[in-house]
Motif scaffolding. Structure first.
Motif, short mmCIF file in Angstrom:
data_model
loop_
_atom_site.label_atom_id
_atom_site.label_comp_id
_atom_site.label_asym_id
_atom_site.label_seq_id
_atom_site.Cartn_x
_atom_site.Cartn_y
_atom_site.Cartn_z
N GLY A 94 0.79 -1.21 0.00
CA GLY A 94 0.00 0.00 0.00
C GLY A 94 0.83 1.27 0.00
N LEU A 95 2.15 1.17 0.22
CA LEU A 95 3.01 2.35 0.20
C LEU A 95 3.65 2.55 -1.17
CD1 LEU A 95 4.79 2.08 3.67
CD2 LEU A 95 2.79 3.43 3.04
N LEU A 96 3.64 1.52 -2.00
CA LEU A 96 4.17 1.60 -3.36
C LEU A 96 3.14 1.04 -4.32
CD1 LEU A 96 7.86 0.33 -3.06
CD2 LEU A 96 7.13 2.66 -3.51
N LYS A 97 3.15 1.52 -5.55
CA LYS A 97 2.29 0.95 -6.58
C LYS A 97 3.10 0.75 -7.85
CE LYS A 97 0.56 5.44 -8.24
NZ LYS A 97 -0.64 6.27 -8.46
N GLY A 98 2.76 -0.27 -8.60
CA GLY A 98 3.41 -0.51 -9.88
C GLY A 98 4.85 -0.96 -9.76
N GLU A 99 5.54 -0.97 -10.91
CA GLU A 99 6.93 -1.38 -10.98
C GLU A 99 7.81 -0.17 -11.25
OE1 GLU A 99 7.99 -4.42 -10.44
OE2 GLU A 99 5.97 -5.23 -10.16
N ALA A 100 9.08 -0.31 -10.91
CA ALA A 100 10.03 0.78 -11.15
C ALA A 100 10.17 1.01 -12.65
CB ALA A 100 11.38 0.43 -10.54
N PRO A 101 10.13 2.26 -13.12
CA PRO A 101 10.29 2.55 -14.54
C PRO A 101 11.69 2.20 -15.03
CG PRO A 101 9.37 4.43 -13.34
CD PRO A 101 9.87 3.46 -12.33
N SER A 102 11.85 2.11 -16.32
CA SER A 102 13.16 1.84 -16.91
C SER A 102 14.02 3.11 -16.88
CB SER A 102 13.00 1.37 -18.36
OG SER A 102 14.25 1.38 -19.03
N PRO A 103 15.32 2.98 -16.54
CA PRO A 103 16.21 4.15 -16.60
C PRO A 103 16.43 4.64 -18.03
CG PRO A 103 17.44 2.15 -16.11
CD PRO A 103 15.99 1.80 -16.03
N LEU A 104 15.98 3.88 -19.02
CA LEU A 104 16.03 4.33 -20.41
C LEU A 104 14.93 5.35 -20.68
CD1 LEU A 104 17.37 3.98 -23.21
CD2 LEU A 104 15.73 2.13 -23.64
N HIS A 105 13.81 5.24 -19.95
CA HIS A 105 12.69 6.17 -20.10
C HIS A 105 12.24 6.66 -18.72
CE1 HIS A 105 12.36 4.90 -24.29
NE2 HIS A 105 12.36 3.65 -23.87
N PRO A 106 13.06 7.41 -17.99
CA PRO A 106 12.64 7.88 -16.67
C PRO A 106 11.46 8.84 -16.78
CG PRO A 106 14.66 8.99 -17.36
CD PRO A 106 14.40 7.91 -18.37
N HIS A 158 6.98 9.71 -9.06
CA HIS A 158 5.54 10.01 -9.03
C HIS A 158 4.69 8.89 -9.61
CE1 HIS A 158 5.82 11.36 -13.32
NE2 HIS A 158 4.56 11.01 -13.34
N THR A 159 5.24 8.05 -10.50
CA THR A 159 4.44 6.98 -11.09
C THR A 159 4.16 5.86 -10.10
OG1 THR A 159 6.44 5.90 -11.94
CG2 THR A 159 5.31 7.46 -13.40
N ARG A 160 4.89 5.83 -8.98
CA ARG A 160 4.69 4.78 -7.98
C ARG A 160 4.21 5.35 -6.64
NH1 ARG A 160 9.80 1.10 -7.40
NH2 ARG A 160 8.23 -0.37 -6.61
N CYS A 161 4.13 6.66 -6.55
CA CYS A 161 3.84 7.31 -5.27
C CYS A 161 2.33 7.40 -5.04
CB CYS A 161 4.46 8.71 -5.26
SG CYS A 161 4.18 9.62 -3.71
N ILE A 162 1.89 6.93 -3.89
CA ILE A 162 0.45 6.96 -3.60
C ILE A 162 -0.02 8.35 -3.20
CG2 ILE A 162 0.40 4.53 -2.92
CD1 ILE A 162 0.44 5.43 -0.01
N TYR A 163 0.93 9.28 -2.99
CA TYR A 163 0.58 10.65 -2.62
C TYR A 163 0.78 11.63 -3.77
CZ TYR A 163 1.45 8.37 1.86
OH TYR A 163 1.46 7.49 2.90
N ALA A 164 1.10 11.14 -4.97
CA ALA A 164 1.46 12.01 -6.09
C ALA A 164 0.29 12.92 -6.49
CB ALA A 164 1.89 11.16 -7.28
#
Length: 369
Positions: free
Chosen positions: A286-298, A305-311
């Motif tokens: 519940g503190l994280l969502k999704g997977e970490a983005p690729s460093p090729l396309h940050p 913000h793509t994983r932050c539940i408070y974004a």
């Protein structure tokens, strides 16, 4: 006879006007890897504008998920791979600009303890021979003197003289890690970088190696950078901790301050996940969502913000710089003060109260996909 031709310390650093300059200073360090087959200019942003300092005699911890760029920083600092840009000063010397004999001599003062001791040692060479190689390369002592130095170091790291004639395959992982640590210390470095030195070991051996490093740090007056994905190791070893996410440092603070008052949502999730073995529960759920983005396309804006539940909407396009949350505590989050009320929930020892209070519940979905 003096076996070691000592590398002179930069006395101007101690006698100059700015006597408070840290021993290690890293500024805007960048390492991008071009990707074959992609348009020119497209690259993997492994390290993207990292800055930190380490005081003399201090242990700085660098923690984050696999792939965030921690080991790349170690390799760049040790000059095992070239930096794309940036500055890294050790004892007021920019090691990234050194070449030739100056670099060769400086290498003696900076040593790396590798993550995998089996890969760090030549399986065809006896332990003693492998440990003598750096001494011979730097012209330290004669054959008998180098043997005596190695035997003494084996004793310092808790191994007896019989290991001198053993091959790596005749040793356990913990014994080989002691060998790798001893080989790094044979050149009497000032700065030691430990890249996940206990990740390949079981729990009991991990404790032994951490205790050994703590003792050797005190005896040899080392300044250290400790890299790990395990916050429990960081809490045990380090004076300060920097949290890294997708090529950038998102929070840095004194150890106790970081655990008691984590300001960044990612830090909170890491601290919660470090409680897994204690609570038996996935405390970071519940503190994280999704997977970490690729460093090729940050992601644009805040990389988390793509994983932050408070974004919020602003997080997707505002590039966030470091903010001083308190003395010696910096965070890369523009809404850190609105998370402060529940920041300590993730560090609760018994795992209770991990659910965010109403004031900290996620905002309505504003984040762009």
């Amino acid at each position: 006879m003096t076996l070691y031709d000592p590398i002179e310390r930069n006395l101007s650093r101690d006698k100059g006007t700015d006597q408070s300059e840290p021993f290690v200073v890293v500024q805007d360090l960048v390492k991008h890897y071009p990707v074959p087959g992609f348009p020119r200019g497209r690259s993997v942003k492994s390290v993207d504008g990292v800055s930190f300092t380490i005081k003399e005699g201090e242990i700085l911890g660098l923690v984050g998920e696999s792939g965030c760029g921690k080991s790349t920083i170690a390799r760049v600092l040790m000059r095992l791979t070239p930096a794309t840009s940036g500055v890294a000063r050790v004892d007021a010397r920019n090691v990234l600009a050194m070449k030739g004999e100056e670099l060769r001599r400086m290498r003696r003062t900076m040593q790396l303890v590798f993550q995998d001791p089996f890969a760090a040692l030549d399986p065809r060479m006896k332990i003693g021979e492998s440990m003598e190689v750096p001494l011979a390369q730097h012209g330290i002592g004669h054959a008998r003197e180098r043997r005596d130095l190695v035997l003494r170091m084996l004793s310092d790291v808790g191994l007896d003289a019989s290991f001198y004639d053993r091959y790596p395959k005749q040793c356990s992982g913990g014994q080989l890690q002691r060998v790798v640590i001893g080989r790094a210390l044979l050149l009497k470095p000032w700065f030691l970088v430990c890249d996940e030195p206990t990740s390949a070991l079981d729990a009991s051996m991990r404790t032994q190696i951490l205790n050994l490093l703590t003792d050797l740090k005190r005896r040899f007056s080392l300044t250290m950078l400790m890299i790990s994905h395990d916050l429990r190791v960081m809490r045990y070893m380090c004076d300060r901790i920097a949290v890294m996410y997708l090529g950038q440092i998102v929070e840095i603070a004194d150890r106790d301050e970081l655990f008691e008052n984590p300001r960044h949502p990612y830090t909170r999730a890491l601290i919660a996940s470090s409680m897994l073995e204690e609570s038996g529960l996935n405390s970071s759920a519940g503190l994280l969502k999704g997977e970490a983005p690729s460093p090729l396309h940050p992601p644009s804006g805040c990389r988390f913000h793509t994983r932050c539940i408070y974004a919020r909407e602003a997080c997707s396009h505002n590039v966030q710089e470091f903010i001083q949350a308190s003395q010696d505590h910096h965070v890369r989050c523009q809404f850190w003060d609105q998370l402060e009320e529940g920041a300590t929930a993730a560090s609760s020892a018994d795992g209770a109260g991990l659910e965010a209070p109403p004031a900290l519940r996620p905002q309505a979905a504003h984040v762009a996909a």
